[in-house]
Design a protein around this motif. Sequence first.
Motif, PDB file in Angstrom:
ATOM      1  N   TRP A 137       0.777  -1.129   0.069  1.00 53.03           N
ATOM      2  CA  TRP A 137      -0.073  -0.083   0.178  1.00 53.03           C
ATOM      3  C   TRP A 137       0.794   1.392  -0.045  1.00 53.03           C
TER       4      TRP A 137
ATOM      5  N   LEU B 120      -6.274  -5.101 -10.894  1.00 48.24           N
ATOM      6  CA  LEU B 120      -6.339  -4.544  -9.819  1.00 48.24           C
ATOM      7  C   LEU B 120      -5.514  -3.525  -9.600  1.00 48.24           C
ATOM      8  N   ASN B 121      -4.209  -3.238 -10.520  1.00 43.60           N
ATOM      9  CA  ASN B 121      -3.188  -2.626 -10.756  1.00 43.60           C
ATOM     10  C   ASN B 121      -3.796  -1.116 -11.228  1.00 43.60           C
TER      11      ASN B 121
ATOM     12  N   ASN C  57      -5.870   0.571 -10.055  1.00 48.89           N
ATOM     13  CA  ASN C  57      -6.475   1.261  -8.817  1.00 48.89           C
ATOM     14  C   ASN C  57      -5.431   1.837  -7.760  1.00 48.89           C
ATOM     15  N   SER C  58      -5.862   2.918  -7.352  1.00 50.05           N
ATOM     16  CA  SER C  58      -5.059   3.342  -6.239  1.00 50.05           C
ATOM     17  C   SER C  58      -5.283   2.875  -4.733  1.00 50.05           C
ATOM     18  N   PHE C  59      -4.248   2.431  -4.123  1.00 45.77           N
ATOM     19  CA  PHE C  59      -4.426   1.993  -2.580  1.00 45.77           C
ATOM     20  C   PHE C  59      -3.421   2.818  -1.715  1.00 45.77           C
TER      21      PHE C  59
ATOM     22  N   LEU D 225      -9.390   3.942  -1.044  1.00 45.33           N
ATOM     23  CA  LEU D 225      -9.308   3.204  -2.367  1.00 45.33           C
ATOM     24  C   LEU D 225      -9.731   4.090  -3.473  1.00 45.33           C
TER      25      LEU D 225
ATOM     26  N   GLN E 278      -5.309  -7.489   2.135  1.00 41.73           N
ATOM     27  CA  GLN E 278      -4.388  -7.605   0.993  1.00 41.73           C
ATOM     28  C   GLN E 278      -5.363  -7.018  -0.309  1.00 41.73           C
ATOM     29  N   LYS E 279      -4.980  -6.255  -1.250  1.00 39.38           N
ATOM     30  CA  LYS E 279      -5.439  -5.565  -2.047  1.00 39.38           C
ATOM     31  C   LYS E 279      -6.638  -6.188  -2.682  1.00 39.38           C
ATOM     32  N   GLU E 280      -6.331  -7.603  -3.081  1.00 38.59           N
ATOM     33  CA  GLU E 280      -7.516  -8.430  -4.055  1.00 38.59           C
ATOM     34  C   GLU E 280      -8.475  -8.744  -3.178  1.00 38.59           C
TER      35      GLU E 280
ATOM     36  N   LEU F 166     -10.946  -5.793  -2.676  1.00 36.55           N
ATOM     37  CA  LEU F 166     -11.756  -5.566  -3.555  1.00 36.55           C
ATOM     38  C   LEU F 166     -13.012  -6.706  -3.622  1.00 36.55           C
TER      39      LEU F 166
END
Length: 1019
Positions: A23, A113-114, A116-118, A140, A231-233, A236
């Motif tokens: 992140w 996934l990539n 997006n901004s986290f 997000l 975790q990012k995925e 989401l």
Amino acid sequence: MAGLFTEADYENSVLELFKNMNWDYVYGPEIERDLKSPLYDSVFENSINRINPTVDYNGVMEAINKFKNFENGDLVSKNKVFMDYLQNGIPVKYNKNGEEQSTIVYLVDYDNLNNNSFIVANQWTFIENSNKRPDIILFLNGIPVVLIELKSPSRDETDASEAYLQIRNYMQEIPSMFIYNAICVLSDQLTSKAGTITSGEDRFMEWKTVDGSYENTQYASFDTFFEGMFQKERLLDIIKNFICFSNDGKKNIKILAGYHQYFAVNKAIQSTIRATETDGKAGVFWHTQGSGKSLSMVFYAQLLQKNLNSPTIVVITDRNDLDDQLYSQFVKCSEFLRQKPIQAESRVHLKELLAGRKANGIIFTTMQKFEESFDVLSDRKNIIVMSDEAHRSQYGLDERVKIVKNEAGEDEAKIVIGTARIIRNSLPNASYIGFTGTPISTKDRSTREVFGNYIDIYDMTQAVEDGATRPVYYESRVIKLKLDEETIRLIDQEYEIMGENANPAVIEKSKKQLGRMEAVLGADETIDSLVTDIIDHYENNRMNLLTGKAMIVAYSRPIALKIYHKILELRPTWKEKIGVVMTSSNKDPEEWREIIGNKAHKEEMAIKFKDNDDPLKIAIVVDMWLTGFDVPSLSTMYVYKPMSGHNLMQAIARVNRVYKDKEGGLVVDYVGIANALKQAMNDYTARDKNRYGDPDIGKIAYPKFLEKLEICRDLFHGFDYYLFENGTDLERAKTISGGVNFIVAANKKEEKEIFIKEAYALHQALSLCSSLVEPELRLEAAFFESVRVLVMRLMDKGGRGTISLPEMNKRINELLKQSIKSEGVINLFSDVHEEFSLFDPKFLDEISKMKEKNLALELLRSLIADQLKIYRRTNVVKSEKFSEIIQRTINAYLNGMLSNEEVIQELLKLADQIKKGKDQGNSLGLTDEELAFYDALTKPEAIKDFYENKELIALTKELTETLRNSKTVDWQKKNSARARMRMIIKKLLKKYKYPPEGMEDALKTVMVQCELWTDNLQL
């Protein structure tokens, strides 16, 4: 303090976890932005353009405008709209070249996934009703979807509960931040939990796994929690597919899936995809009762639409009432499902519904509708059959021969086809998944033949450890039936006499009927014994527990009515307190119908029983309400019906729901279900058998009660509470206050903390086994509970004092009435009534004479703290002064510089100063609120050198009147209103040439006082 691991240190640890998960990190104070915007605007606008490259500029701007300006409504309604935007995009219409265009603008790219901004940010200031700075916010695409509130792991007085209260406070002070919120998190390192803006604290849940494996430790580590959820995925996936609103027409409840639901539903999706490509057996989804199975089915149905290209879902139950309950849950979530479910009225209707579509649709039906005919309903392959409670006897795949008599009395052999076979024949190409709250019996091979093996198991042990359900305890009170031998001999003689003039077959039939369990359990004397014991057990042990809701499971419908009438005979005033809920028949006696009622009456009874405040407390049932009927506060079930297997497990699970501080559910057995209970447990996991194999309160709760009682006795070594057990009501009350005084002494800080914890555990254990505890021990426990409650009220977890003396008296009176069954009403301060003044000399004199100086100190500190809160709202000058005095006094006491008596004298002086301040206002002809402005105007001591006192009084009165006349409804919301108020004040002060040159700081004090007064005028 050096060496302590502070909240700031813990915050840095959490931030490091997020950095390790890739992140991006920002520190709030370093970011240039609009502090009144809840969004990270620059990132948000960049993201929305990046995610929607093909959307026209006008469309994007329309979406941004729509996203930032919600229609009027409460916070939950706005958040519901936001979640729809977040999950499904923002539908917009805009003009392009003079023509109206429509499109959907997406806030998140769930497929890439990539894209997006986290961002994880800490110390992110946001200004709305007040200035607040949450610990950590997860952005997000510039949207603050997660708010994390942390508490120090090393401070006794703060914990995750404190973080929950902080979040609730934020929702009042910075509500706009929560319009855009998906998940709320609270953590003190030991406990980390996630919930939503509508979740009560008991509904915030831990996330105990990173990879989906269960059997974690009882308390998940904080890194497991954050790495498991964020975790990012994973985040989401949770946001898109595992957050929904349940709307019953009156209230919106926002639901976040638990970790067990998340991983199990994803496993079920993969298993279903495989089934559609192979044998159609998706498997069995076993999650124990009370763990949210119905909602798991909702999440599964929604996710299935995306993963299987919009299949048609057929949901099957085996009873109409279960069909209605499950259908109702799906209807409540229909916006999340993006389609409204339909109930099939008949097999013909079901066939029409299936034929009228090639995809989509959620159709509810019962198994009985399949038995109405044997033709093929649909041969489509994209049909998924979801079976609720997938292991009933009707689910057989076999064909059996059954011999029946025809009209001529001749034997005929009928082929009986198992319901599972009929369903398979009706939907030959469908795939099948079974959902159950109880495990498949080891003997039940047909369920596996229909559905396949287990997809996921979430057993009772794990559910209890996670706080998803409460444990169920068992108490045996089997009625000892004794038959009168002389009467039985006379009955035999009567049969012999009748045998001379009766058909032998008729006599045998009569003996068989009268020898049934019904005749024994329904005998008048047996019902008398049963009801007398239930009333005694309920009144003495369960009536005052939580909301007092209880259920009596009767052997049969006639016995249910007998129990009902007997209860009313013994307790005629309980007409509103009890009700009978059972199926009705056209053959029922007329007097039954008045009690049972029609379908609408049963629905009304369900609403009343689920209402914690409704007078309906005891439901007498036979079969209805034993499955799929949830009343979280229900904690007692009296069983007067032999049950076994999954029927028994379903029934007793009515009392395992989570509700506030409910320790567990209690099943009171009057028919000897212990062996059936143990037999049913054999179908559960090894962990469940170890944990629940013998849930007997005599072996579990009672020893725990004795252990905790001994600890409390040790803590009170040296204090004689003999008079609590043997004295008058007044002596009991004095003993309680003496006990409080003993345990809150300055040298007993550690003992006090231990006592609060152990006395609560004692109270919880007693709530389960009170019927087994000797009266003298119950009385002793009542003493410790009385002291515990009073200590909690007086200390208020750290001396912040939020309870008044009348409320304290009221609570202890209720406690005494419930615990000791005393008839007298006892006040600790017998001369103090509901209305009293802190500054009443008589009251202060009584305080100063109290023998229990520790109690007197706590009481005074609490009451004066309350008074200071009032002053802070109205008089900024005096509140600062009094705050300094009280802090100095308390610090001196804690440092051992003053005795209790000296502290009390200091506090009494403080009370006297407050009183003199009021008297000063009276002498100047000023009201309390005018005096507040006078104090603000004259705070700088030199001010009176420049003005006559009559000028200051005139200014004070005009200032007060001006503010009263210029107040506006939207004062707290709009900056323009505040600016207008400041302008009016400055204009008035200028007229009086206030403040003098070189004393401009005086203006700031006056402004602060004016804002305080105006803020509180609006409350």
